[in-house]
Write a protein that holds these residues in place. Structure first.
Motif, PDB file in Angstrom:
ATOM      1  N   ALA A  46      78.333  57.114   1.202  1.00 24.91           N
ATOM      2  CA  ALA A  46      79.398  56.279   1.755  1.00 24.91           C
ATOM      3  C   ALA A  46      79.019  54.811   1.767  1.00 24.91           C
ATOM      4  N   VAL A  47      77.740  54.500   1.528  1.00 22.62           N
ATOM      5  CA  VAL A  47      77.264  53.123   1.496  1.00 22.62           C
ATOM      6  C   VAL A  47      77.466  52.565   0.086  1.00 22.62           C
ATOM      7  N   ASN A  48      78.061  51.394  -0.014  1.00 26.95           N
ATOM      8  CA  ASN A  48      78.269  50.758  -1.317  1.00 26.95           C
ATOM      9  C   ASN A  48      76.949  50.254  -1.890  1.00 26.95           C
ATOM     10  N   HIS A  49      76.877  50.161  -3.213  1.00 24.35           N
ATOM     11  CA  HIS A  49      75.640  49.739  -3.866  1.00 24.35           C
ATOM     12  C   HIS A  49      75.206  48.347  -3.419  1.00 24.35           C
ATOM     13  N   GLY A  50      76.150  47.461  -3.178  1.00 21.17           N
ATOM     14  CA  GLY A  50      75.795  46.093  -2.817  1.00 21.17           C
ATOM     15  C   GLY A  50      75.545  45.886  -1.340  1.00 21.17           C
ATOM     16  N   ASP A  51      75.756  46.914  -0.516  1.00 20.78           N
ATOM     17  CA  ASP A  51      75.531  46.787   0.933  1.00 20.78           C
ATOM     18  C   ASP A  51      74.040  46.784   1.247  1.00 20.78           C
ATOM     19  N   ARG A  52      73.739  46.300   2.443  1.00 22.37           N
ATOM     20  CA  ARG A  52      72.370  46.424   2.937  1.00 22.37           C
ATOM     21  C   ARG A  52      72.388  47.249   4.226  1.00 22.37           C
ATOM     22  N   VAL A  53      71.407  48.093   4.330  1.00 22.42           N
ATOM     23  CA  VAL A  53      71.255  48.989   5.483  1.00 22.42           C
ATOM     24  C   VAL A  53      69.958  48.643   6.195  1.00 22.42           C
ATOM     25  N   ALA A  54      69.972  48.611   7.517  1.00 23.91           N
ATOM     26  CA  ALA A  54      68.771  48.319   8.295  1.00 23.91           C
ATOM     27  C   ALA A  54      67.956  49.595   8.490  1.00 23.91           C
ATOM     28  N   ILE A  55      66.658  49.484   8.210  1.00 24.44           N
ATOM     29  CA  ILE A  55      65.712  50.584   8.450  1.00 24.44           C
ATOM     30  C   ILE A  55      65.069  50.333   9.804  1.00 24.44           C
ATOM     31  N   VAL A  56      65.198  51.257  10.731  1.00 28.53           N
ATOM     32  CA  VAL A  56      64.674  51.032  12.087  1.00 28.53           C
ATOM     33  C   VAL A  56      63.643  52.087  12.441  1.00 28.53           C
ATOM     34  N   ALA A  57      62.633  51.654  13.154  1.00 29.86           N
ATOM     35  CA  ALA A  57      61.579  52.563  13.602  1.00 29.86           C
ATOM     36  C   ALA A  57      60.724  51.841  14.629  1.00 29.86           C
ATOM     37  N   PHE A  58      60.117  52.604  15.508  1.00 34.50           N
ATOM     38  CA  PHE A  58      59.050  52.079  16.351  1.00 34.50           C
ATOM     39  C   PHE A  58      57.731  52.364  15.647  1.00 34.50           C
ATOM     40  N   VAL A  59      56.822  51.410  15.687  1.00 37.19           N
ATOM     41  CA  VAL A  59      55.501  51.593  15.104  1.00 37.19           C
ATOM     42  C   VAL A  59      54.470  51.498  16.225  1.00 37.19           C
ATOM     43  N   GLY A  60      53.431  52.320  16.118  1.00 40.42           N
ATOM     44  CA  GLY A  60      52.383  52.285  17.132  1.00 40.42           C
ATOM     45  C   GLY A  60      51.881  53.659  17.479  1.00 40.42           C
ATOM     46  N   ALA A  61      51.342  53.783  18.670  1.00 42.66           N
ATOM     47  CA  ALA A  61      50.641  54.993  19.090  1.00 42.66           C
ATOM     48  C   ALA A  61      51.536  55.881  19.939  1.00 42.66           C
ATOM     49  N   PRO A  62      51.612  57.198  19.629  1.00 40.35           N
ATOM     50  CA  PRO A  62      52.352  58.113  20.500  1.00 40.35           C
ATOM     51  C   PRO A  62      51.850  58.081  21.943  1.00 40.35           C
ATOM     52  N   THR A  63      50.544  57.869  22.125  1.00 37.62           N
ATOM     53  CA  THR A  63      49.990  57.792  23.473  1.00 37.62           C
ATOM     54  C   THR A  63      50.687  56.708  24.283  1.00 37.62           C
ATOM     55  N   VAL A  64      50.994  55.584  23.644  1.00 35.70           N
ATOM     56  CA  VAL A  64      51.662  54.480  24.334  1.00 35.70           C
ATOM     57  C   VAL A  64      53.145  54.778  24.509  1.00 35.70           C
ATOM     58  N   SER A  65      53.783  55.304  23.464  1.00 32.99           N
ATOM     59  CA  SER A  65      55.225  55.563  23.553  1.00 32.99           C
ATOM     60  C   SER A  65      55.555  56.595  24.619  1.00 32.99           C
ATOM     61  N   ASN A  66      54.634  57.504  24.906  1.00 30.45           N
ATOM     62  CA  ASN A  66      54.866  58.500  25.948  1.00 30.45           C
ATOM     63  C   ASN A  66      54.689  57.931  27.346  1.00 30.45           C
ATOM     64  N   GLU A  67      54.058  56.740  27.451  1.00 33.56           N
ATOM     65  CA  GLU A  67      53.750  56.169  28.759  1.00 33.56           C
ATOM     66  C   GLU A  67      54.495  54.850  28.988  1.00 33.56           C
ATOM     67  N   ARG A  68      54.352  53.908  28.065  1.00 38.14           N
ATOM     68  CA  ARG A  68      55.064  52.631  28.215  1.00 38.14           C
ATOM     69  C   ARG A  68      56.391  52.765  27.489  1.00 38.14           C
ATOM     70  N   LEU A  69      57.360  53.320  28.192  1.00 37.81           N
ATOM     71  CA  LEU A  69      58.672  53.551  27.585  1.00 37.81           C
ATOM     72  C   LEU A  69      59.268  52.222  27.109  1.00 37.81           C
ATOM     73  N   ALA A  70      60.143  52.316  26.129  1.00 38.81           N
ATOM     74  CA  ALA A  70      60.758  51.116  25.577  1.00 38.81           C
ATOM     75  C   ALA A  70      61.615  50.417  26.627  1.00 38.81           C
ATOM     76  N   GLY A  71      61.892  49.144  26.346  1.00 46.31           N
ATOM     77  CA  GLY A  71      62.721  48.358  27.258  1.00 46.31           C
ATOM     78  C   GLY A  71      64.193  48.538  26.961  1.00 46.31           C
ATOM     79  N   ASP A  72      64.908  47.439  26.964  1.00 48.96           N
ATOM     80  CA  ASP A  72      66.367  47.506  26.821  1.00 48.96           C
ATOM     81  C   ASP A  72      66.792  46.842  25.511  1.00 48.96           C
ATOM     82  N   GLY A  73      66.661  47.583  24.388  1.00 47.61           N
ATOM     83  CA  GLY A  73      67.243  47.093  23.150  1.00 47.61           C
ATOM     84  C   GLY A  73      66.323  46.372  22.201  1.00 47.61           C
TER      85      GLY A  73
END
Length: 1001
Positions: free
Chosen positions: A655-682
């Motif tokens: 459904a995405v046109n060839h000329g469109d751009r799509v944002a690739i999103v991800a968190f990078v880092g350690a699962p140990t931190v993501s399980n404890e220092r939860l993300a903020g707001d956005g």
């Protein structure tokens, strides 16, 4: 053994749903080593009463009268009780307090609100105000922000207006806080200054790892503090009325006791003590611990079954001498916690179990039961219901059941019923085994008389003296323990020196709890390296235990209370048959008939059920890595519920046109931190905005055609949903990897050189944002992002972009759908009580079963910031409840190696050689027996698991793909082992459920 001193006495009490058991144990202090020697002198059973305490009084009075011992020589009363867990499971508003939560987190920990994952009925009773305040620590010990006293004081006005009496204070990485006082302790002092009469629980006193699970446990603990005090005061009033002036202890989950002042502060630690009391008592009564028998626990597996009127509970002895602990996340009253609990298997088999004969002649025993009506309903007591006890009497063992009368039953029926009882016991014993060592089965509980047959693969069955009150005996003889659990950043110190230091601290803590110093021993040391860390941080857990002290006047077990001033308190009616599982919430939806909402235009509108399916599937595709899906799932659900006018939607890649751009999103880092220092707001939204600004897109980030996950495996597989919804953009049914891999530069468009790995945007919750404008290569991007990530606390949001053309050619399509189908298969099988692994193999293209067994060895080390680990799994017995596999097949154990994700699976020969059967880039996933995927950091000794595999996407099996993902690329000296099954395209949810597709078919 040294000479014996004066005999003194301890009383053990176990409060059950039907009966309250008591045992009076005589004990001698040996002059040589202060060790106590025990003898059971009297026991009793008394009906559990509505007010509970009078039933306890009746049981204790009976043993005192039977043994006729001086009351002044009673050293202590040790009670195991279901009071506190009952209050939670029953959602009793008369016993539970509303709890306010103060998060010390700075700008973080907004993605999931407290109480988000609670059953609504319990949430309605317990949920109080929530506040987010300055404070918290990073994984490397840096302070996120300093505490601001004015914030806490202002919040107290709200708490007073809401009439809150219980508060939880939880700080990010509070276990790392070495301040005097710690942040949590300082805030507690501020709160008590403003509100002197409230209860304040600091989360670090409850547990260590995993922010959500620690917070949940702290809230549960806070909610029952007042009820706990009243209950314990009621106990002490009862014993004072019996002229017993001795300390009171409560038994806790690990099989030891704790003093009442600790129990009043941490009642949650008593939630699951019944089975541990039974195992402790069974070991003593059988003579195994004292070596008065020829059975050696070091060469046998010791398994206990406590058979009552309705259920049979199985527990196993660990090498530490205590019950083996459950390594999995535990739900208490439907609330997810990471609290330590004994590993139990419960089945619906007991003395009152119904015996039913089918039309085809088959006979089944249980799981339904007459319960406490056994003495009136069973045929052997003149009733008209056929029960397991009747089978015992008809087999010629009427003398084993007091008050029964002989009865005659069809011999074939009796034989088939006995066979079914034998089958159920053998199956459950096999599920508790961790090796091929001989099994010694300890039979306790009043219903254990139903075991009449010899059991296969069991060396000995022991039904010891006083077996009907083994739980009360276990409570009477229980030891006292101490534990230290924290995360350490070693700096220049050697790990062994740190371990020795923590051992000394643990011994001191055990002695302060009331143990005799000369008897204290270290029973468990566990050092767990933390993933991705460059500072060699590790978690250390040390436990010790020792004998209870002998001096009544100085014992810590006495509560500091004015007993005579305590009001009378009626605990209320308790259920006669308690549930065997703590999670009482049932899912009413029929997953097998659920259909997702897909529009004619090809937009898939996401529901909470869809998110539940996708979360389970992302766990499977995480192949052991990718971070915890749970927090991302809760964030997605929370975002969906907060969208009164918007829709959370998914569209196909085409459904995405060839000329469109799509944002690739991800968190990078350690699962140990993501399980404890939860993300903020956005943060992900900020990263997308900064990237769009750099790319000079007209309309900013809203000019993106959609968001796509950097990887479908693990947490990142769900991160796009909440962010896309906030931007009114769709999520693309695709991802960059088709699974989880440890590095950003392993995204397929970069592996193929089709897309430049820049620009990249990075953002955190503090307002920091960076653009990596240009990089010379994809591996340079990985190294730069890693440097930024370390500076920003080892967990940060990132955004890149991809053209529509490259999205079509160099990404894995329909992977959100793949996760959905995987999750649906798991939840349908679980709901229908079917085998999860068989369902996955049957329903998912290319999925293959590899192995089932128990983990018997785990090793971990950190190299270059990566956790390198190996797990060895021994075969489980052939059991249709777990998995269908050929018992005549290869019996070699399986070895799994992982670098955050699983890299290969091999069979290990007697000479140590390994025969590889599956390697990266094919997917290897480990499931617990509920069918949920396990991360590599969740693997624990003794855990029963299944191993499955799936073929990698074809983009990984080309020459370019293999150069980035084969075993050699991870430093392994082995060749890629073809999976043996061809990859098949994943069905598209949109195509399968789109109305137009239905019409075309």
């Amino acid at each position: 053994m040294g000479s014996l001193g004066q005999q003194r006495f301890r009383i053990g009490v176990d409060v059950g749903g039907t009966n309250t058991d008591a045992a009076l144990v005589g004990c001698f202090e040996t002059s040589s080593n202060d060790k106590q020697e025990f003898t059971v002198l009297a026991s009793s059973k008394s009906p559990t009463t509505a007010d509970v305490t009078s039933g306890i009084c009746d049981a204790v009075k009976m043993v005192l009268e039977e043994a006729d011992v001086p009351r002044e020589d009673v050293l202590s009363i040790n009670i195991g009780t279901t009071h506190f867990i009952n209050a939670v499971t029953q959602r009793d508003a008369a016993k539970l307090e509303r709890v306010a939560v103060l998060r010390l987190c700075g700008p973080f920990a907004r993605e999931i609100a407290p109480f988000s994952d609670w059953p609504q009925a319990l949430r309605d009773v317990v949920e109080g105000p929530v506040g987010y305040f300055s404070g918290g620590l990073e994984i490397d010990g840096r302070i996120i922000s300093e505490i601001k006293d004015s914030e806490i004081r202002d919040f107290c006005h709200e708490l007073k207006a809401a009439k809150i009496n219980a508060i939880v204070v939880i700080g990010v990485f509070s276990s790392l806080d070495s301040g005097t006082p710690t942040q949590e302790e300082y805030v507690r002092s501020l709160l008590l200054r403003e509100m002197p009469n409230v209860d304040v629980v600091c989360s670090r006193d409850i547990g260590n790892s995993a922010f959500i699970e620690r917070e949940n446990a702290a809230i549960l603990n806070a909610s029952i503090l007042d009820f706990g005090r009243r209950t314990i005061r009621g106990f002490e009033r009862a014993f004072r009325s019996l002229r017993l002036d001795c300390p009171l202890y409560l038994t806790q989950n690990d099989g030891t006791v704790m003093e009442t002042k600790t129990a009043m502060r941490l009642p949650i630690k008593t939630f699951s003590s019944g089975a541990t009391n039974s195992l402790t008592g069974a070991l003593f009564l059988s003579g195994i611990h004292s070596r008065t028998t020829d059975l050696d626990p070091s060469t046998s597996q010791i398994i206990m079954v406590d058979i009552g009127g309705t259920t049979s509970d199985f527990a196993a002895l660990s090498s530490s001498g205590f019950p083996r602990q459950s390594p999995a996340t535990v739900k208490l009253g439907g609330v997810r916690t990471a609290f330590s609990m004994p590993e139990l298997v419960s089945i619906g088999l007991g003395g009152g179990s119904h015996v039913l004969e089918q039309d085809d002649g088959r006979v089944s025993v249980g799981p339904t039961s007459v319960g406490y009506r056994l003495a009136t309903s069973s045929k052997c007591f003149g009733g008209d219901t056929l029960t397991a006890s009747d089978i015992v009497v008809a087999s010629g063992h009427a003398s084993n059941i007091t008050g029964s009368v002989p009865i005659r039953l069809d011999a074939g029926l009796v034989a088939r019923a006995r066979h079914d009882i034998k089958r159920q016991l053998e199956r459950s014993i096999d599920s508790m085994k961790v090796s091929d060592q001989e099994v010694v089965l300890l039979l306790v509980g009043g219903g254990s008389i139903i075991q009449l047959e010899g059991l296969n693969n069991v060396k000995a069955c022991i039904r010891p003296p006083f077996y009907t009150v083994a739980n009360a005996v276990g409570a009477a003889i229980a030891k006292i323990s101490g534990e230290v659990d924290r995360v350490i950043i070693p700096g220049d110190r050697k790990q062994q020196a740190i371990v020795d230091e923590v051992k000394v601290e643990t011994i001191g803590r055990t002695c302060s709890n009331g143990a005799i110093k000369s008897t204290v021993k270290i029973v468990d040391v566990d050092c767990i390296p933390l993933q991705y860390m460059t500072n060699a941080a590790f978690r250390i857990v040390v436990r010790a235990c020792g004998e209870l002290g002998w001096d009544k006047s100085t014992s810590g077990g006495r509560a500091v209370l004015d007993i005579d001033a305590v009001e009378t308190y009626d605990e209320g009616e308790i259920p006669r048959v308690l549930p065997s599982k703590l999670d009482l919430d049932s899912q009413e939806m029929d997953y097998s008939t659920y259909q997702p909402e897909v529009s004619m235009a090809g937009e898939w509108f996401i529901s909470e059920t869809d998110l539940a399916f996708i979360a389970e599937g992302c766990g499977v595709l995480g192949t052991g890595g990718g971070g915890s899906v749970y927090s991302a799932y809760l964030q997605s659900v929370q975002a969906l519920r907060n969208m009164p006018n918007g829709r959370m939607r998914v569209v196909e890649a085409k459904a995405v046109n060839h000329g469109d751009r799509v944002a690739i999103v991800a968190f990078v880092g350690a699962p140990t931190v993501s399980n404890e220092r939860l993300a903020g707001d956005g943060e992900l939204r900020v990263a997308c905005d900064k990237l769009a600004q750099y790319l000079q897109l007209d309309g900013g980030s809203s000019a993106f055609a959609g968001l796509v996950a950097g990887e479908i495996g693990g947490s990142n597989g769900m991160r796009a949903f909440a962010t896309a919804a906030s931007m009114n953009l769709p999520v693309i049914d695709a991802d960059m990897i088709g699974r989880a891999f440890p590095k950003v530069d392993m995204c397929l468009p970069y592996v193929y050189g089709a897309e430049k790995p820049s620009p990249a945007a990075v953002a955190d919750a503090r307002g920091n944002a960076q653009i990596v404008a240009e990089v010379e290569s994809r591996d340079r991007l990985e190294r730069l992002l890693r440097c930024l990530c370390i500076e920003l606390g080892m967990f940060t949001a990132s955004a890149l972009s991809i053209s529509g053309t490259n999205l079509h050619q160099y990404t894995c399509h329909d992977t959100v759908s793949q996760a959905w189908f995987l999750g649906r298969a798991i939840l349908c099988a679980r709901q229908d009580k079917k085998n999860v692994v068989d369902s996955l193999v049957d329903l998912i293209p290319g999925c293959r079963f590899l192995f089932v067994g128990r983990i018997v060895e785990i090793s971990r080390e950190v190299k270059g910031g990566w956790t390198i680990g190996t797990a060895t799994i021994e075969r489980a017995s052939d059991d249709e409840e777990f998995i269908s596999w050929d018992s005549e097949s290869d019996q070699r154990p399986m070895v799994l190696q992982y670098q955050n994700e699983f890299l290969y699976a091999a069979l290990k020969g007697p000479d140590g050689s390994q025969e590889s059967i599956c390697t990266t880039p094919d997917l290897i996933t480990v499931l617990d027996m509920s069918g949920s995927a396990l991360s590599t950091h969740e693997l624990r000794y003794g855990l029963l698991v299944s191993v499955i595999a799936m073929p990698a996407h074809p983009l990984w099996t080309t020459q370019q793909g293999m150069q980035a993902s084969d075993p050699a690329s991870f430093g392994l000296h082995m060749q890629y082992q073809p999976f043996g099954q061809s990859w098949q395209k994943t069905p598209s949810v949109i195509q399968q459920y789109r109305p137009s597709s239905t019409l075309e078919r």
